[in-house]
Design a protein around this motif. Sequence first.
Motif, PDB file in Angstrom:
ATOM      1  N   GLY A   1       0.786  -1.220   0.000  1.00  0.00           N
ATOM      2  CA  GLY A   1       0.000   0.000   0.000  1.00  0.00           C
ATOM      3  C   GLY A   1       0.818   1.270   0.000  1.00  0.00           C
ATOM      4  N   CYS A   2       1.918   1.304   0.740  1.00  0.00           N
ATOM      5  CA  CYS A   2       2.669   2.542   0.875  1.00  0.00           C
ATOM      6  C   CYS A   2       3.455   2.888  -0.376  1.00  0.00           C
ATOM      7  CB  CYS A   2       3.616   2.459   2.069  1.00  0.00           C
ATOM      8  SG  CYS A   2       2.736   2.409   3.634  1.00  0.00           S
ATOM      9  N   ARG A   3       3.759   1.899  -1.160  1.00  0.00           N
ATOM     10  CA  ARG A   3       4.544   2.194  -2.352  1.00  0.00           C
ATOM     11  C   ARG A   3       3.685   2.650  -3.517  1.00  0.00           C
ATOM     12  NH1 ARG A   3       9.817   0.034  -2.184  1.00  0.00           N
ATOM     13  NH2 ARG A   3      10.147  -0.879  -0.138  1.00  0.00           N
ATOM     14  N   SER A   4       2.381   2.459  -3.424  1.00  0.00           N
ATOM     15  CA  SER A   4       1.578   2.844  -4.578  1.00  0.00           C
ATOM     16  C   SER A   4       1.490   4.357  -4.675  1.00  0.00           C
ATOM     17  CB  SER A   4       0.191   2.210  -4.533  1.00  0.00           C
ATOM     18  OG  SER A   4      -0.147   1.835  -3.242  1.00  0.00           O
ATOM     19  N   GLU A   5       1.241   4.792  -5.898  1.00  0.00           N
ATOM     20  CA  GLU A   5       1.251   6.217  -6.211  1.00  0.00           C
ATOM     21  C   GLU A   5      -0.146   6.586  -6.683  1.00  0.00           C
ATOM     22  OE1 GLU A   5       4.865   7.696  -8.296  1.00  0.00           O
ATOM     23  OE2 GLU A   5       3.401   8.044  -9.901  1.00  0.00           O
TER      24      GLU A   5
ATOM     25  N   PRO B   1       1.969  13.384  -8.555  1.00  0.00           N
ATOM     26  CA  PRO B   1       1.865  12.029  -8.023  1.00  0.00           C
ATOM     27  C   PRO B   1       2.094  12.035  -6.522  1.00  0.00           C
ATOM     28  CG  PRO B   1       3.885  12.275  -9.302  1.00  0.00           C
ATOM     29  CD  PRO B   1       3.144  13.570  -9.414  1.00  0.00           C
ATOM     30  N   ILE B   2       1.281  11.300  -5.793  1.00  0.00           N
ATOM     31  CA  ILE B   2       1.377  11.286  -4.326  1.00  0.00           C
ATOM     32  C   ILE B   2       1.924   9.939  -3.857  1.00  0.00           C
ATOM     33  CG2 ILE B   2       0.107  11.554  -2.166  1.00  0.00           C
ATOM     34  CD1 ILE B   2       0.078  14.013  -4.044  1.00  0.00           C
ATOM     35  N   HIS B   3       3.028   9.996  -3.188  1.00  0.00           N
ATOM     36  CA  HIS B   3       3.573   8.802  -2.543  1.00  0.00           C
ATOM     37  C   HIS B   3       4.412   9.253  -1.364  1.00  0.00           C
ATOM     38  CE1 HIS B   3       7.500   9.610  -4.331  1.00  0.00           C
ATOM     39  NE2 HIS B   3       6.925   9.736  -5.512  1.00  0.00           N
ATOM     40  N   PHE B   4       5.039   8.316  -0.692  1.00  0.00           N
ATOM     41  CA  PHE B   4       5.826   8.610   0.499  1.00  0.00           C
ATOM     42  C   PHE B   4       6.832   9.739   0.235  1.00  0.00           C
ATOM     43  CE2 PHE B   4       9.237   8.047   3.511  1.00  0.00           C
ATOM     44  CZ  PHE B   4       8.561   7.783   4.681  1.00  0.00           C
ATOM     45  N   PRO B   5       7.048  10.700   1.160  1.00  0.00           N
ATOM     46  CA  PRO B   5       6.490  10.749   2.520  1.00  0.00           C
ATOM     47  C   PRO B   5       5.056  11.262   2.589  1.00  0.00           C
ATOM     48  CG  PRO B   5       7.906  12.639   2.170  1.00  0.00           C
ATOM     49  CD  PRO B   5       8.015  11.790   0.930  1.00  0.00           C
ATOM     50  N   PHE B   6       4.464  11.639   1.433  1.00  0.00           N
ATOM     51  CA  PHE B   6       3.067  12.076   1.443  1.00  0.00           C
ATOM     52  C   PHE B   6       2.153  10.862   1.470  1.00  0.00           C
ATOM     53  CE2 PHE B   6       5.337  15.672  -0.130  1.00  0.00           C
ATOM     54  CZ  PHE B   6       4.637  16.758   0.356  1.00  0.00           C
ATOM     55  N   ARG B   7       0.928  11.125   1.846  1.00  0.00           N
ATOM     56  CA  ARG B   7      -0.083  10.080   1.857  1.00  0.00           C
ATOM     57  C   ARG B   7      -1.377  10.709   1.367  1.00  0.00           C
ATOM     58  NH1 ARG B   7      -4.177   8.444   5.460  1.00  0.00           N
ATOM     59  NH2 ARG B   7      -3.660   9.865   7.162  1.00  0.00           N
ATOM     60  N   LEU B   8      -2.028  10.052   0.411  1.00  0.00           N
ATOM     61  CA  LEU B   8      -3.320  10.552  -0.046  1.00  0.00           C
ATOM     62  C   LEU B   8      -4.406   9.954   0.845  1.00  0.00           C
ATOM     63  CD1 LEU B   8      -4.732  12.329  -2.113  1.00  0.00           C
ATOM     64  CD2 LEU B   8      -4.947  10.337  -3.594  1.00  0.00           C
TER      65      LEU B   8
ATOM     66  N   GLY C   1       1.993   7.617   5.240  1.00  0.00           N
ATOM     67  CA  GLY C   1       2.651   8.915   5.120  1.00  0.00           C
ATOM     68  C   GLY C   1       3.263   9.340   6.431  1.00  0.00           C
ATOM     69  N   CYS C   2       3.949  10.463   6.390  1.00  0.00           N
ATOM     70  CA  CYS C   2       4.519  11.013   7.609  1.00  0.00           C
ATOM     71  C   CYS C   2       3.568  12.075   8.165  1.00  0.00           C
ATOM     72  CB  CYS C   2       5.873  11.631   7.305  1.00  0.00           C
ATOM     73  SG  CYS C   2       7.082  10.374   6.881  1.00  0.00           S
ATOM     74  N   PRO C   3       3.710  12.366   9.452  1.00  0.00           N
ATOM     75  CA  PRO C   3       2.837  13.383  10.048  1.00  0.00           C
ATOM     76  C   PRO C   3       2.991  14.725   9.323  1.00  0.00           C
ATOM     77  CG  PRO C   3       4.085  12.204  11.729  1.00  0.00           C
ATOM     78  CD  PRO C   3       4.642  11.776  10.404  1.00  0.00           C
ATOM     79  N   GLY C   4       1.896  15.351   8.992  1.00  0.00           N
ATOM     80  CA  GLY C   4       1.939  16.635   8.311  1.00  0.00           C
ATOM     81  C   GLY C   4       1.997  16.535   6.799  1.00  0.00           C
ATOM     82  N   PHE C   5       2.150  15.327   6.270  1.00  0.00           N
ATOM     83  CA  PHE C   5       2.261  15.146   4.817  1.00  0.00           C
ATOM     84  C   PHE C   5       0.993  14.534   4.222  1.00  0.00           C
ATOM     85  CE2 PHE C   5       6.653  15.407   6.157  1.00  0.00           C
ATOM     86  CZ  PHE C   5       7.293  16.059   5.116  1.00  0.00           C
TER      87      PHE C   5
END
Length: 211
Positions: free
Chosen positions: A34-38, A47-54, A63-67
């Motif tokens: 799940g975390c690697r998907s964009e 495109p949204i991926h780590f450290p962001f989270r959609l 994701g990371c806090p605040g992202f």
Amino acid sequence: MGISNSELQQMLIIISFCVLLTTFFKVVGSTQSGCRSEFKCSHDGPPIHFPFRLKDRHPDHCGCPGFVVSCNDRHETVLELPNTSVFKVSFIDYDDQQIVVNDSDNCLLERLSKIGNMSVSPFNLPYTNNITFLNCSVASTTSLDQYETVPCLSSPSHQIYAVDSSQSIEFILGCTKMYDVLSAPETWHWTGPSRTELEPGGKNCGLSKGT
Ligand SMILES: *[C@@H]1O[C@H](CO)[C@@H](O)[C@H](O)[C@H]1NC(C)=O
Ligand SMILES: *[C@@H]1O[C@H](CO)[C@@H](O)[C@H](O)[C@H]1NC(C)=O
Ligand SMILES: *[C@@H]1O[C@H](CO)[C@@H](O)[C@H](O)[C@H]1NC(C)=O
Ligand SMILES: *[C@@H]1O[C@H](CO)[C@@H](O)[C@H](O)[C@H]1NC(C)=O
Ligand SMILES: *[C@@H]1O[C@H](CO)[C@@H](O)[C@H](O)[C@H]1NC(C)=O
């Protein structure tokens, strides 16, 4: 002939262990897939991926806090800041670790001036701009093309402009100064989590502060 109490206990322990094991592998499994998907909010959105989270697409722990970003009903990518407001994210540079924000209501400068020099966790605003808001009668606007407008404050008869405060603005006919504000830039940097930190051995978010 029934099952003795100790046999029952043993069975229960074995069952609990199996349930725990299944749960554990489910969590690990979703971390890896799940975390690697964009994801994107629109075809040309960032495109949204780590450290962001959609939000609602990536699992919560990704994701990371605040992202955390979400898609609004206009299919724009938006970043919700604690306390302040929502900014549209135009661009994410994962290598240089910076985002470029905009405002979906065409009021970016006004929004940025509300942030001023505050830190916007987890992003750093490396500098601030002193800007002056000018209120100009529309009749005078022909000579002001080089200045940025603030459409959301403007009216049919008066256009509002934002001018670098260091510029000499005393002689602009038809304009009155509204106020000076300290404005945040539209490019924000982050330090800490990078894409590679999701790899095995990475330290993931690596943020020292919360939120
Ligand atoms: C956040 O909101 C609280 C209460 O609404 C306020 O006291 C505080 O100053 C705000 N912080 C920022 C950074 O705006
Ligand atoms: C920011 O959004 C406005 C519309 O609200 C758009 O006209 C402008 O081109 C955008 N700027 C950037 C840099 O994306
Ligand atoms: C940021 O603004 C606060 C007041 O809003 C002020 O006390 C502080 O000195 C400012 N910091 C910088 C770096 O300009
Ligand atoms: C902004 O303006 C204030 C006062 O007008 C001044 O003291 C300050 O140095 C200016 N800051 C910058 C970054 O130009
Ligand atoms: C700009 O100036 C006009 C005329 O004084 C005034 O009616 C209008 O409210 C002003 N606009 C803003 C956003 O202050």
